[in-house]
Each structure stands twice: as C-alpha cells, then as structure tokens.
Write a protein that holds these residues in place. Structure first.
Motif, PDB file in Angstrom:
ATOM      1  N   UNK A  56       0.832  -1.207   0.000  1.00 44.23           N
ATOM      2  CA  UNK A  56       0.000   0.000   0.000  1.00 44.23           C
ATOM      3  C   UNK A  56       0.869   1.261   0.000  1.00 44.23           C
ATOM      4  N   UNK A  92      -2.394  -4.791   9.864  1.00 39.73           N
ATOM      5  CA  UNK A  92      -1.711  -3.550  10.184  1.00 39.73           C
ATOM      6  C   UNK A  92      -2.411  -2.847  11.344  1.00 39.73           C
ATOM      7  N   UNK A  99      -8.120   7.736  12.540  1.00 38.13           N
ATOM      8  CA  UNK A  99      -8.168   7.866  11.088  1.00 38.13           C
ATOM      9  C   UNK A  99      -8.251   6.503  10.406  1.00 38.13           C
ATOM     10  N   UNK A 100      -8.257   5.443  11.209  1.00 38.03           N
ATOM     11  CA  UNK A 100      -8.296   4.098  10.635  1.00 38.03           C
ATOM     12  C   UNK A 100      -9.726   3.647  10.370  1.00 38.03           C
ATOM     13  N   UNK A 101     -10.626   4.009  11.284  1.00 38.29           N
ATOM     14  CA  UNK A 101     -12.014   3.595  11.137  1.00 38.29           C
ATOM     15  C   UNK A 101     -12.790   4.631  10.331  1.00 38.29           C
ATOM     16  N   UNK A 102     -13.694   4.140   9.502  1.00 38.63           N
ATOM     17  CA  UNK A 102     -14.573   5.038   8.771  1.00 38.63           C
ATOM     18  C   UNK A 102     -15.434   5.803   9.777  1.00 38.63           C
ATOM     19  N   UNK A 103     -15.351   7.155   9.774  1.00 40.34           N
ATOM     20  CA  UNK A 103     -16.027   7.925  10.814  1.00 40.34           C
ATOM     21  C   UNK A 103     -17.555   7.826  10.794  1.00 40.34           C
TER      22      UNK A 103
ATOM     23  N   UNK B 207      -7.025   8.020   4.943  1.00 37.93           N
ATOM     24  CA  UNK B 207      -6.436   6.925   5.705  1.00 37.93           C
ATOM     25  C   UNK B 207      -7.372   5.731   5.839  1.00 37.93           C
ATOM     26  N   UNK B 208      -8.650   6.030   6.161  1.00 42.21           N
ATOM     27  CA  UNK B 208      -9.504   4.881   6.447  1.00 42.21           C
ATOM     28  C   UNK B 208      -9.782   4.060   5.189  1.00 42.21           C
ATOM     29  N   UNK B 210      -7.520   3.690   2.728  1.00 38.88           N
ATOM     30  CA  UNK B 210      -6.259   2.954   2.563  1.00 38.88           C
ATOM     31  C   UNK B 210      -6.226   1.754   3.515  1.00 38.88           C
ATOM     32  N   UNK B 211      -6.704   1.979   4.741  1.00 39.32           N
ATOM     33  CA  UNK B 211      -6.709   0.902   5.726  1.00 39.32           C
ATOM     34  C   UNK B 211      -7.678  -0.201   5.313  1.00 39.32           C
TER      35      UNK B 211
END
Lengths: 264, 313
Positions: A56, A92, A99-103, B207-208, B210-211
């Motif tokens: 990625x 990962x 910022x990893x989870x869709x808000x 980011x989300x 990409x994750x």
C-alpha cells in the motif's frame, strides 16, 4: 517466515518529477513467532517498510527487491490473491486509530467487515466473535462499544478495537506502526501490554515500528535500527543496549530521556 | 431529537424575519399602492380614501403586517390588486408546473451529477476529461442560452420534444418538461458532478480507505461503502443549496419555454406592480428555501453520526 531481501523504494513527486530515495536496499529475516522492533527517527523509512510489505505504498512509488512470506513473493501478488493475503495473513495496526475507522460507520461494522466481508465468515458468527474479541482486549461493555461510532470513543479504546480487528484473523504477521504514539501516556502502557500479550498467545510474528527504543526493547526479541532509509544495525535488545556497533545507535541510546542521569 | 427541535426553531425565526422583509420591502418601492390601483387616472380624494379603507392601508404598519402574516399562514394571500382573483387560487393553478419542473430538474441533478462525478472520480482517462470539460461548459453557459440551444436542436432540428406548453397528465408533463428540466438542471448538474469528482478523489486517498484496502476489504465495498458514501457528505450540502436555487432559476426557464408556472406569474405581477401576488410568491420562495435546507440538514444528520450524536466522547 518473512524474508525481506534488498528492499528499495523511491517515490517520484508527480508535480516536480523529483525522485526521493526512501529505502536503500534493506534486508532482514523474521522467524515464526518472532517480534522485531524497527526503530529510528521520523522519516527513516520504518513505516514505508511496512507499507511495502502490504503493498500500500503511496502513488508514484517504485519498489525493488523481494518480500517473501513463507516462500510466497508478496510483491508479485495481484487481485483476489493479494486481497485474501492482506485479509488473512497480514494485519496492520496504525498510529492513529481515529483515522483508521470510517467515521460514519459504527465500530461493530469495522470488525464485522474484516471478518465476514473480507474473510467470508458467516455474519452471525462474526457478530458473536466481535464481542468476544472486544472482551479479550479488555473492553467490558462490548455491546455498547460495538454500537458506538469512532468519534464517541477515546483513542485508547479505539486502538483496542483495532487490535481486536487485527488479531481476529490470527494473521501470520502483525505490522504495528507506532501503535501507541497517538495515545496518552497512561493508555500507552496498557495498549502495548495488550498487544504484546495477544501476540504471544497466538504466536504471531510482528514487526513493531517505534521511535521509542525502550518500548521496542520491552516487546521485541530483536531490534533493527534504521536511519535515512538504511538498516544500520540489527541485534537483540541487550546487544543494542550494551554494545551498540553503529555510531547512530549510540546517539539514539544517549538521546533517551533518563530517570536517573547518573546511571547512564 | 434535540437537534431536530433546534433546527425547527431556527427555521421559524428565519420565516418570521424574512416574511417581515418581504412585506415591508413592497413599501420601499416608489409610489403608493392606491396610486397603482387607480392606474394613473385622476380620481377624487374621496375615492382614494375609500380604496385605502378597503385595503386597510391606513392601519399601522405592524398591524397590517400581522394581519397579512396570519392570513397567509392560513393560506389566504389576499386578492390580486389587478385581476381581483384570490391570490391563493392563482398560485394553486400555477404551482404544479413549477414544482414538477423543479423536481424533475432536481432528480436530473442528483442522478446525473452524482453519477458522472463518481465515475469521473474513480477512473482516470478520457471519460474523466470529458466530464471535467463538460462541467466547465455546463457551468459557464447561462441557463436561458442553454434553453434556446436545446429548443433549437431537440425541439426544432430533431423535433424530438415539444418546446412550449407544459402538457397534461404525468406522462404528458414529463414529455413536455424534459427540455426545460434539462436546461434548468445543467449548471447545477455541472457543479454537483465536479464537486462529487473532487470529493471522491479526496476520499479515496484518505487513511480509512487505505486501511480498508490493507485489511483486504473487497474492492466493491471499499468503493461504495467507504469512498463514495463518505464523499457524498459535502455533496449533500451543495445539492441542497442548488435545489433551492433551481426554484428561482425555474422562473427564467418558464419564461423561455412559455410555461404557465409561478415564474411567469411573478414576472407579470412585478410588471403590473401587483403587490399581493409578488409578496405571496416571495413568501413561498422563502418557505421553499427554508424547507429544502431543513431537509438537507436532517438528511446530513442521518448520513453523518458525528452531527447526529454530537462531538462528545
């Protein structure tokens, strides 16, 4: 288990056409169940190494060298095969869980999606498993958390959710990218402890990226020191601490904050 | 729920203030109502006085405003100063055409604006360039010119669609109003397509998303659940303001295609300085703007839990 051989990465800026070398031919191997700490200052290429493993890396990248997971060339995977490998064998844990989870989706959806849509687990079982996983990372009110949205939870809580999602697949390799840096100091220790415990339980391998030498030494079997995209030294935490070979490693050791300066 | 109530409350406030502006605005126009009623003829002061009594023009300003507002709320906008018809009857006859036209154009804006924007945002190449170019064109060409062009091509040269009248029955209306709706929707459609494209582009680099890729979520879900859905949040706001503006631009289109909608009525009423009709139409516009914005805000709250649930952790 994981072999990285002569990994190179350079990124071309699409506007200026300038090429910057990010990784300069690094090699390392990781045994099954081993945890390797990747330490070094910001911009030394630690996170980029992880991104290359997952495939990625940012647009404009060109990657050289080989990355093999149990003999399979990860960089050669395409399409469905690549997707399944990412879903099942790799996981990962990023720096900032917010910022990893869709808000706009509830936390439960995040976990469900990883299990049922990415790995074809039946929905009902994934549902049960979600609460189990949350309890196993120390979240008692698992039902409430599953219904919550990311912005309603603290960073520490959310990072536990991300860890729960990461271990849900029992992946072969965990890629932890400064998993505690964005958290406040008290939760840092808790989250690091949970991650360490879960990894040992399931005997997963891990690459643990950190700029915190002491933390990395505490959770890893070996440390690899990176600087300017180059791997300068690799060894056990004791070797690194007691007999640093490279000048930069010595600087890094001395740069740590000390509780009792006279002991150093 | 508290969010809904607070939004309703502020909407009421907007209605009161703007209705006051609409009402008092008419008195800023040079000349007095009774002079228009007699249309320049010389009449005795007694006649003028009787007109003033008939229309309650001697009441204090605030009393007149209050009477006008309370009856307007009950659907009574008084009588036209020129045709003596009930304004509400006049409006009722004209409103369906305008509403149909606006909704038709609104559907076009939503469907094609978002559709083209998503396609242009997710793939590179010729199609994307066409959409970007087309959206520049659509935005730059004035509505009335687009109307003329469409009439000349599809109405005149090809003869596919009628260029006047608003038809009867649902099918007839749909057929008759196609060209006007297309002309009306073009500028907004262009803006919506463009913003959707940008927003999708931006979201797909987040980011989300990409994750989600890194977690092995299937491509189709990454695209629709994580990229498109999230990128529609800013688009919703834009669509809301544009839908409301469609109602206003509909007037120009109605004129160009000689449709018997509110727009044509407004233009006539302004010409004849028919205060009651102009006030009623202005008030309807205000209410329509308010309601559309309310709908958009509520929709936004449905899509985005951060609005619905507040920021508290």
């Amino acid at each position: 288990m994981l072999t990285i051989d002569n990994l190179e990465l350079s990124i071309t800026d699409p506007d200026t056409g300038r090429v910057s070398e990010i990784l300069r031919g690094n090699s390392l191997t990781l045994a099954a169940g081993e945890a390797l700490g990747l330490v070094g200052e910001s911009g030394s290429g630690k996170s980029m190494t992880l991104q290359c493993v997952l495939g990625i890396e940012p647009p404009g990248s060109s990657v050289g060298g080989r990355i093999e997971l149990e003999g399979r060339d990860l960089r050669a995977l395409r399409g469905e095969e690549l997707r399944r490998t990412r879903a099942e064998d790799l996981a990962l844990i990023a720096q900032n869980p917010h910022s990893v989870l869709n808000p706009v989706l509830p936390v439960g959806k995040y976990l469900m999606e990883g299990m049922s849509e990415a790995r074809s687990m039946p929905k009902a079982r994934a549902r049960l498993r979600s609460s189990e996983l949350l309890r196993s990372v120390g979240i008692e009110e698992s039902e409430r958390v599953l219904r919550s949205y990311p912005h309603q939870l603290s960073g520490g809580m959310l990072q536990r959710v991300v860890i729960a999602g990461a271990i849900s697949a029992q992946p072969k390799l965990l890629l932890a990218d400064e998993p505690t840096t964005a958290l406040d100091v008290t939760t840092q220790a808790e989250v690091a402890a949970i991650l360490d415990e879960k990894r040992r339980e399931a005997e997963m391998s891990m690459i643990f990226v950190s700029h915190d030498l002491d933390l990395a030494a505490a959770v890893c079997d070996r440390l690899a020191v990176m600087r300017y995209g180059e791997l300068v030294e690799i060894g056990t935490p004791e070797e690194i601490r007691d007999a640093p070979q490279h000048e930069y490693t010595r600087e890094l050791m001395n740069a740590r904050p000390k509780l009792h300066p006279e002991e150093a | 729920m508290r969010y809904v109530i607070s939004r309703l409350w502020s909407l009421c406030l907007v209605f009161v203030v703007s209705s006051f502006v609409v009402f008092s605005g008419m008195y800023l126009v040079p000349g007095s109502p009774e002079n228009f009623l007699v249309q320049g003829r010389t009449v005795s002061p007694e006649v003028l006085a009787s007109i003033r009594v008939q229309y309650s023009l001697d009441d204090p300003f605030l009393t007149r405003y209050w009477n006008w507002l309370t009856s307007a709320v009950q659907g009574d906008f008084g009588r036209s100063l020129t045709t003596r018809q009930d304004v509400s009857n006049l409006l009722a006859a004209r409103l369906p055409t305008t509403l149909f036209l606006t909704l038709y154009a609104g559907v076009l804006v939503v469907v094609f604006g978002i559709g083209l924007g998503v396609i242009a945002g997710t793939r590179e190449g010729v199609f994307e360039k066409i959409v970007v170019f087309g959206s520049n064109l659509g935005f730059a060409v004035p509505t009335f010119f687009a109307a003329l062009l469409l009439m000349a091509v599809f109405g005149g040269a090809l003869g596919w669609f009628p260029v006047t009248g608003s038809g009867s029955g649902f099918g007839g209306r749909l057929f008759h109003l196609t060209l006007p709706a297309v002309a009306l929707s073009l500028p907004s459609l262009a803006v919506v397509a463009r913003i959707t494209r940008t927003s999708v582009r931006e979201e797909s680099g987040s980011d989300h998303v990409l994750m989600a890729v890194a977690r092995g979520v299937p491509r189709r879900l990454v695209l629709w659940r994580h990229t498109v859905r999230n990128s529609l949040l800013p688009v919703t706001t834009v669509i809301g303001t544009h839908l409301a503006a469609l109602l206003a631009s509909a007037f120009v289109i109605e004129y160009a295609f000689t449709l018997d909608g509110i727009g044509a009525l407004l233009v006539d009423a302004v010409h004849r300085q028919d205060f009651a009709v102009v006030q009623a139409i202005a008030l309807i516009l205000v209410v329509a703007f308010g309601l559309i914005n309310l709908a958009v805000d509520l929709l936004y709250a449905v899509i985005d839990p951060r609005i619905r649930l507040g920021k508290a952790a």
